[in-house]
Design a protein around this motif. Structure first.
Motif, PDB file in Angstrom:
ATOM      1  N   GLU A  99       0.833  -1.205   0.000  1.00  0.00           N
ATOM      2  CA  GLU A  99       0.000   0.000   0.000  1.00  0.00           C
ATOM      3  C   GLU A  99       0.865   1.252   0.000  1.00  0.00           C
ATOM      4  O   GLU A  99       1.859   1.320   0.720  1.00  0.00           O
ATOM      5  CB  GLU A  99      -0.905   0.022   1.238  1.00  0.00           C
ATOM      6  N   LEU A 100       0.472   2.219  -0.810  1.00  0.00           N
ATOM      7  CA  LEU A 100       1.080   3.541  -0.821  1.00  0.00           C
ATOM      8  C   LEU A 100      -0.041   4.569  -0.799  1.00  0.00           C
ATOM      9  O   LEU A 100      -1.093   4.363  -1.421  1.00  0.00           O
ATOM     10  CB  LEU A 100       1.937   3.759  -2.071  1.00  0.00           C
ATOM     11  N   ALA A 101       0.186   5.673  -0.127  1.00  0.00           N
ATOM     12  CA  ALA A 101      -0.823   6.732  -0.025  1.00  0.00           C
ATOM     13  C   ALA A 101      -0.964   7.463  -1.358  1.00  0.00           C
ATOM     14  O   ALA A 101       0.016   7.642  -2.089  1.00  0.00           O
ATOM     15  CB  ALA A 101      -0.431   7.715   1.064  1.00  0.00           C
ATOM     16  N   VAL A 159      -6.947  -1.756  -1.514  1.00  0.00           N
ATOM     17  CA  VAL A 159      -6.438  -2.524  -0.381  1.00  0.00           C
ATOM     18  C   VAL A 159      -6.879  -3.981  -0.493  1.00  0.00           C
ATOM     19  O   VAL A 159      -8.007  -4.275  -0.912  1.00  0.00           O
ATOM     20  CB  VAL A 159      -6.944  -1.910   0.946  1.00  0.00           C
ATOM     21  N   TYR A 160      -5.995  -4.893  -0.124  1.00  0.00           N
ATOM     22  CA  TYR A 160      -6.318  -6.320  -0.091  1.00  0.00           C
ATOM     23  C   TYR A 160      -7.310  -6.542   1.038  1.00  0.00           C
ATOM     24  O   TYR A 160      -6.979  -6.397   2.213  1.00  0.00           O
ATOM     25  CB  TYR A 160      -5.034  -7.118   0.138  1.00  0.00           C
ATOM     26  N   ASP A 161      -8.577  -6.854   0.697  1.00  0.00           N
ATOM     27  CA  ASP A 161      -9.646  -6.964   1.685  1.00  0.00           C
ATOM     28  C   ASP A 161     -10.658  -8.005   1.207  1.00  0.00           C
ATOM     29  O   ASP A 161     -11.666  -7.671   0.586  1.00  0.00           O
ATOM     30  CB  ASP A 161     -10.308  -5.601   1.874  1.00  0.00           C
ATOM     31  N   LEU A 162     -10.385  -9.272   1.498  1.00  0.00           N
ATOM     32  CA  LEU A 162     -11.264 -10.349   1.028  1.00  0.00           C
ATOM     33  C   LEU A 162     -12.642 -10.318   1.674  1.00  0.00           C
ATOM     34  O   LEU A 162     -13.613 -10.783   1.080  1.00  0.00           O
ATOM     35  CB  LEU A 162     -10.608 -11.703   1.281  1.00  0.00           C
ATOM     36  N   ASP A 163     -12.756  -9.774   2.870  1.00  0.00           N
ATOM     37  CA  ASP A 163     -14.055  -9.730   3.544  1.00  0.00           C
ATOM     38  C   ASP A 163     -15.036  -8.791   2.854  1.00  0.00           C
ATOM     39  O   ASP A 163     -16.217  -9.108   2.735  1.00  0.00           O
ATOM     40  CB  ASP A 163     -13.893  -9.302   5.003  1.00  0.00           C
ATOM     41  N   ASN A 164     -14.551  -7.648   2.399  1.00  0.00           N
ATOM     42  CA  ASN A 164     -15.441  -6.652   1.815  1.00  0.00           C
ATOM     43  C   ASN A 164     -15.310  -6.484   0.311  1.00  0.00           C
ATOM     44  O   ASN A 164     -16.220  -5.959  -0.333  1.00  0.00           O
ATOM     45  CB  ASN A 164     -15.202  -5.293   2.486  1.00  0.00           C
ATOM     46  N   HIS A 165     -14.170  -6.885  -0.252  1.00  0.00           N
ATOM     47  CA  HIS A 165     -13.929  -6.677  -1.684  1.00  0.00           C
ATOM     48  C   HIS A 165     -13.250  -7.895  -2.289  1.00  0.00           C
ATOM     49  O   HIS A 165     -12.185  -7.792  -2.905  1.00  0.00           O
ATOM     50  CB  HIS A 165     -13.062  -5.435  -1.900  1.00  0.00           C
ATOM     51  N   PHE A 166     -13.879  -9.044  -2.163  1.00  0.00           N
ATOM     52  CA  PHE A 166     -13.295 -10.290  -2.661  1.00  0.00           C
ATOM     53  C   PHE A 166     -13.140 -10.295  -4.180  1.00  0.00           C
ATOM     54  O   PHE A 166     -12.327 -11.025  -4.724  1.00  0.00           O
ATOM     55  CB  PHE A 166     -14.117 -11.502  -2.225  1.00  0.00           C
ATOM     56  N   GLU A 213       2.816   9.138  -9.987  1.00  0.00           N
ATOM     57  CA  GLU A 213       2.171   9.465  -8.719  1.00  0.00           C
ATOM     58  C   GLU A 213       1.049   8.467  -8.457  1.00  0.00           C
ATOM     59  O   GLU A 213       0.328   8.096  -9.380  1.00  0.00           O
ATOM     60  CB  GLU A 213       1.607  10.882  -8.808  1.00  0.00           C
ATOM     61  N   VAL A 214       0.908   8.055  -7.196  1.00  0.00           N
ATOM     62  CA  VAL A 214      -0.168   7.147  -6.824  1.00  0.00           C
ATOM     63  C   VAL A 214      -1.499   7.890  -6.915  1.00  0.00           C
ATOM     64  O   VAL A 214      -1.670   8.964  -6.323  1.00  0.00           O
ATOM     65  CB  VAL A 214       0.039   6.594  -5.395  1.00  0.00           C
ATOM     66  N   VAL A 215      -2.430   7.316  -7.653  1.00  0.00           N
ATOM     67  CA  VAL A 215      -3.776   7.871  -7.779  1.00  0.00           C
ATOM     68  C   VAL A 215      -4.694   7.213  -6.754  1.00  0.00           C
ATOM     69  O   VAL A 215      -5.498   7.867  -6.105  1.00  0.00           O
ATOM     70  CB  VAL A 215      -4.328   7.663  -9.201  1.00  0.00           C
ATOM     71  N   ARG A 216      -4.548   5.884  -6.615  1.00  0.00           N
ATOM     72  CA  ARG A 216      -5.371   5.150  -5.635  1.00  0.00           C
ATOM     73  C   ARG A 216      -4.704   3.824  -5.318  1.00  0.00           C
ATOM     74  O   ARG A 216      -3.904   3.315  -6.098  1.00  0.00           O
ATOM     75  CB  ARG A 216      -6.793   4.930  -6.123  1.00  0.00           C
ATOM     76  N   THR A 217      -5.078   3.280  -4.167  1.00  0.00           N
ATOM     77  CA  THR A 217      -4.649   1.945  -3.777  1.00  0.00           C
ATOM     78  C   THR A 217      -5.887   1.119  -3.481  1.00  0.00           C
ATOM     79  O   THR A 217      -6.747   1.549  -2.717  1.00  0.00           O
ATOM     80  CB  THR A 217      -3.753   2.001  -2.509  1.00  0.00           C
ATOM     81  N   ARG A 242     -12.300  -7.611  -6.061  1.00  0.00           N
ATOM     82  CA  ARG A 242     -11.492  -6.471  -6.510  1.00  0.00           C
ATOM     83  C   ARG A 242     -10.013  -6.845  -6.454  1.00  0.00           C
ATOM     84  O   ARG A 242      -9.540  -7.364  -5.459  1.00  0.00           O
ATOM     85  CB  ARG A 242     -11.766  -5.265  -5.611  1.00  0.00           C
ATOM     86  N   THR A 243      -9.294  -6.562  -7.527  1.00  0.00           N
ATOM     87  CA  THR A 243      -7.861  -6.839  -7.574  1.00  0.00           C
ATOM     88  C   THR A 243      -7.125  -5.843  -6.680  1.00  0.00           C
ATOM     89  O   THR A 243      -7.267  -4.636  -6.862  1.00  0.00           O
ATOM     90  CB  THR A 243      -7.326  -6.714  -9.010  1.00  0.00           C
ATOM     91  N   PRO A 244      -6.350  -6.342  -5.710  1.00  0.00           N
ATOM     92  CA  PRO A 244      -5.568  -5.421  -4.881  1.00  0.00           C
ATOM     93  C   PRO A 244      -4.421  -4.843  -5.706  1.00  0.00           C
ATOM     94  O   PRO A 244      -3.826  -5.538  -6.538  1.00  0.00           O
ATOM     95  CB  PRO A 244      -5.041  -6.317  -3.755  1.00  0.00           C
ATOM     96  N   GLY A 245      -4.149  -3.568  -5.507  1.00  0.00           N
ATOM     97  CA  GLY A 245      -3.051  -2.977  -6.262  1.00  0.00           C
ATOM     98  C   GLY A 245      -2.998  -1.475  -6.162  1.00  0.00           C
ATOM     99  O   GLY A 245      -3.709  -0.852  -5.371  1.00  0.00           O
ATOM    100  N   ILE A 246      -2.137  -0.909  -6.990  1.00  0.00           N
ATOM    101  CA  ILE A 246      -1.891   0.527  -6.983  1.00  0.00           C
ATOM    102  C   ILE A 246      -2.017   1.073  -8.398  1.00  0.00           C
ATOM    103  O   ILE A 246      -1.474   0.498  -9.349  1.00  0.00           O
ATOM    104  CB  ILE A 246      -0.474   0.838  -6.444  1.00  0.00           C
ATOM    105  N   ALA A 247      -2.745   2.192  -8.525  1.00  0.00           N
ATOM    106  CA  ALA A 247      -2.868   2.897  -9.796  1.00  0.00           C
ATOM    107  C   ALA A 247      -1.899   4.078  -9.784  1.00  0.00           C
ATOM    108  O   ALA A 247      -1.886   4.864  -8.838  1.00  0.00           O
ATOM    109  CB  ALA A 247      -4.292   3.391 -10.001  1.00  0.00           C
ATOM    110  N   PHE A 248      -1.084   4.155 -10.830  1.00  0.00           N
ATOM    111  CA  PHE A 248      -0.107   5.230 -10.970  1.00  0.00           C
ATOM    112  C   PHE A 248      -0.445   6.076 -12.191  1.00  0.00           C
ATOM    113  O   PHE A 248      -0.872   5.558 -13.217  1.00  0.00           O
ATOM    114  CB  PHE A 248       1.304   4.668 -11.193  1.00  0.00           C
ATOM    115  N   ARG A 249      -0.221   7.380 -12.070  1.00  0.00           N
ATOM    116  CA  ARG A 249      -0.393   8.328 -13.188  1.00  0.00           C
ATOM    117  C   ARG A 249       0.993   8.869 -13.526  1.00  0.00           C
ATOM    118  O   ARG A 249       1.757   9.253 -12.644  1.00  0.00           O
ATOM    119  CB  ARG A 249      -1.307   9.471 -12.759  1.00  0.00           C
ATOM    120  N   TRP A 250       1.323   8.874 -14.837  1.00  0.00           N
ATOM    121  CA  TRP A 250       2.608   9.417 -15.254  1.00  0.00           C
ATOM    122  C   TRP A 250       2.700  10.892 -14.880  1.00  0.00           C
ATOM    123  O   TRP A 250       1.720  11.620 -14.965  1.00  0.00           O
ATOM    124  CB  TRP A 250       2.808   9.340 -16.762  1.00  0.00           C
ATOM    125  N   ILE A 251       3.887  11.347 -14.522  1.00  0.00           N
ATOM    126  CA  ILE A 251       4.147  12.766 -14.259  1.00  0.00           C
ATOM    127  C   ILE A 251       5.318  13.190 -15.143  1.00  0.00           C
ATOM    128  O   ILE A 251       6.331  12.498 -15.208  1.00  0.00           O
ATOM    129  CB  ILE A 251       4.528  12.997 -12.784  1.00  0.00           C
TER     130      ILE A 251
END
Length: 120
Positions: A47-49, A79-86, A73-77, A88-97
């Protein structure tokens, strides 16, 4: 590229592409889920902010089609959360700068040659 252009950028799947992302304090490697001319999404439980800046570079530096590193730059993360988001692929979205026009053209050509468009 404006925010609305980035949201509309065609996304592609590129099999076997991995990137290293370096925060300056540490670095990690992850498989690319999808990529566009405006950024990419990697599958990871790390996870990154939002707003965190990283240097991205292809893990296989011998790949002549993507030989450069780029600031992102991180746009969103997701979070790995099988209980609430089974489903959804856990990961990080990056935007080019500050990607140059020449680098964007390299990405565009790489996606056209090796990518598979994702239906939206």
């Amino acid at each position: 590229m404006s925010d609305s252009d980035q949201q509309r950028a065609q996304r592609y799947r590129v099999g076997g592409l991995r990137v290293v992302y370096d925060t300056g304090d540490g670095f990690w490697s992850a498989e690319v889920v999808d990529v566009s001319e405006s950024g990419l999404f990697v599958e990871t439980t790390h996870e990154l902010a939002a707003g965190t800046r990283v240097t991205l570079l292809p893990e296989d530096r011998s790949d002549a089609e993507l030989p450069f590193e780029v600031l992102a730059e991180v746009v969103r993360t997701n979070v790995y959360d099988l209980d609430n988001h089974f489903d959804r692929t856990p990961g990080i979205a990056f935007r080019w700068i500050d990607i140059t026009d020449a680098e964007r053209e390299l990405v565009r050509n790489y996606l056209r040659g090796r990518g598979r468009p994702i239906a939206t």
